[in-house]
Scaffold this active site. Structure first.
Site, PDB file in Angstrom:
ATOM      1  N   GLU A  89       7.352 -21.502   8.676  1.00  0.00           N
ATOM      2  CA  GLU A  89       7.343 -20.904   9.808  1.00  0.00           C
ATOM      3  C   GLU A  89       8.408 -21.392  10.646  1.00  0.00           C
ATOM      4  O   GLU A  89       8.824 -20.955  11.673  1.00  0.00           O
ATOM      5  CB  GLU A  89       6.246 -20.480  10.468  1.00  0.00           C
ATOM      6  CG  GLU A  89       5.606 -21.676  11.259  1.00  0.00           C
ATOM      7  CD  GLU A  89       4.314 -21.198  12.063  1.00  0.00           C
ATOM      8  OE1 GLU A  89       4.222 -21.913  13.176  1.00  0.00           O
ATOM      9  OE2 GLU A  89       3.598 -20.362  11.778  1.00  0.00           O
TER      10      GLU A  89
ATOM     11  N   GLU B  61       0.746  -1.163  -0.039  1.00  0.00           N
ATOM     12  CA  GLU B  61      -0.037  -0.016  -0.097  1.00  0.00           C
ATOM     13  C   GLU B  61       0.944   1.202   0.105  1.00  0.00           C
ATOM     14  O   GLU B  61       0.324   2.443  -0.317  1.00  0.00           O
ATOM     15  CB  GLU B  61      -0.785   0.117   1.278  1.00  0.00           C
ATOM     16  CG  GLU B  61      -1.978  -1.066   1.222  1.00  0.00           C
ATOM     17  CD  GLU B  61      -3.038  -0.816   0.189  1.00  0.00           C
ATOM     18  OE1 GLU B  61      -3.089   0.512  -0.286  1.00  0.00           O
ATOM     19  OE2 GLU B  61      -3.979  -1.572   0.104  1.00  0.00           O
TER      20      GLU B  61
END
Length: 299
Positions: free
Chosen positions: A113, A82
């Protein structure tokens, strides 16, 4: 027996959610979400310190890197993506890296992870330097991937920030700044895309917004470096210039169309009858901070 991580605990307020009406379910979720902003307010000092580190490194030409897995990784990628349209930043200035790569944005990547090797590979290929900032994001703060990233950054004297929702997060031991938003047990046990994810999204908004404000991407509360990629954003750019320069929107539109929608230059061109090059030079001399240039020209 190992203590249960706070984000994995059972929420006593939602034990009957499976036999509740839709309205009752909505109320339960909303009541839990109301707690998030309060928890963030308890961490504003740490958040402010993180903003200072990020913005200072930006001014030195540094970059910001978000690292995370699963929901946390996706939120980092979202916030980074963004920044270019909002503040007209180059795509490399704020980067979100998710364990498992782009495919992990849509699909769960088994073991990502937990992989130290994957963290080492991702860190190495980015050529991160002392002018950059590294943020590891994790609800539990215990995933090997995010911990290894912070360790690698510390070895290179890179400023590090940990964003977690667990006060006992292991990764907080390897960060210069630890932001812990203790959102507690989730509505659905262990579903950290809910309160924990909301808290992380809110904090990431604060970090990049605060840093962009500090480096001059905002004048008053206007996004004066917006990249107008559609009709809505072009209209916004015209309204912003019109208000700051105290001119008609038609005048703002004419100047913006001529200078490829450079808002700060347009304000100076209209308000002080400067050429585009003159406006650009003044901004360059003042780190692109419009308020500083306006103060100089008004004195």
């Amino acid at each position: 027996m190992t203590d249960v991580i706070v984000t994995e605990k059972t929420n006593p307020n939602t034990l009957d959610i499976d036999i509740s009406s839709s309205l009752e379910i909505a109320k339960m979720i909303n009541n839990e979400d109301l707690k998030v902003a309060q928890k963030i307010s308890e961490n504003l000092t740490s958040i402010a310190s993180a903003i200072d580190i990020i913005s200072n490194n930006f001014l030195k030409g540094g970059r910001l890197f978000y690292f995370g897995a699963g929901t946390s990784g996706r939120l980092g990628v979202l916030d980074a993506s963004e920044c270019p349209p909002t503040y007209n930043t180059p795509s490399e200035m704020v980067q979100g890296i998710i364990a498992g790569g782009d495919r992990a944005l849509r699909f769960a990547i088994e073991g990502a992870e937990d992989s130290i090797e994957l963290a080492q590979q991702d860190f190495k290929k980015l050529n991160i330097t002392e002018n950059d900032t590294v943020i590891s994001i994790s609800a539990s703060g215990n995933a090997n991937y995010v911990i290894e990233i912070l360790k690698l950054a510390k070895e290179k004297n890179i400023k590090t920030i940990a964003l977690t929702c667990n006060p006992n997060a292991k990764m907080s031991n390897f960060a210069d700044i630890n932001i812990c938003i203790e959102t507690g047990a989730e509505v659905i046990t262990g579903s950290t895309r809910m309160k924990a994810g909301t808290a992380q999204k809110m904090v990431l908004n604060m970090l990049t917004t605060g840093a962009m404000v500090k480096i001059g991407k905002v004048y008053k509360n206007f996004m004066v470096d917006v990249k107008p990629t559609n009709i809505k954003l072009k209209d916004r750019a015209q309204r912003i210039v019109s208000e700051i320069a105290n001119c008609t929107q038609d005048k703002a539109k004419t100047v913006l169309e001529a200078n490829d929608y450079k808002l700060k230059e347009a304000v100076l061109q209209i308000k002080y009858s400067l050429s585009f090059n003159e406006a650009q030079n003044l901004l360059a001399e003042n780190n692109g901070i419009l308020r500083k240039v306006l103060q100089i020209l008004d004195n």
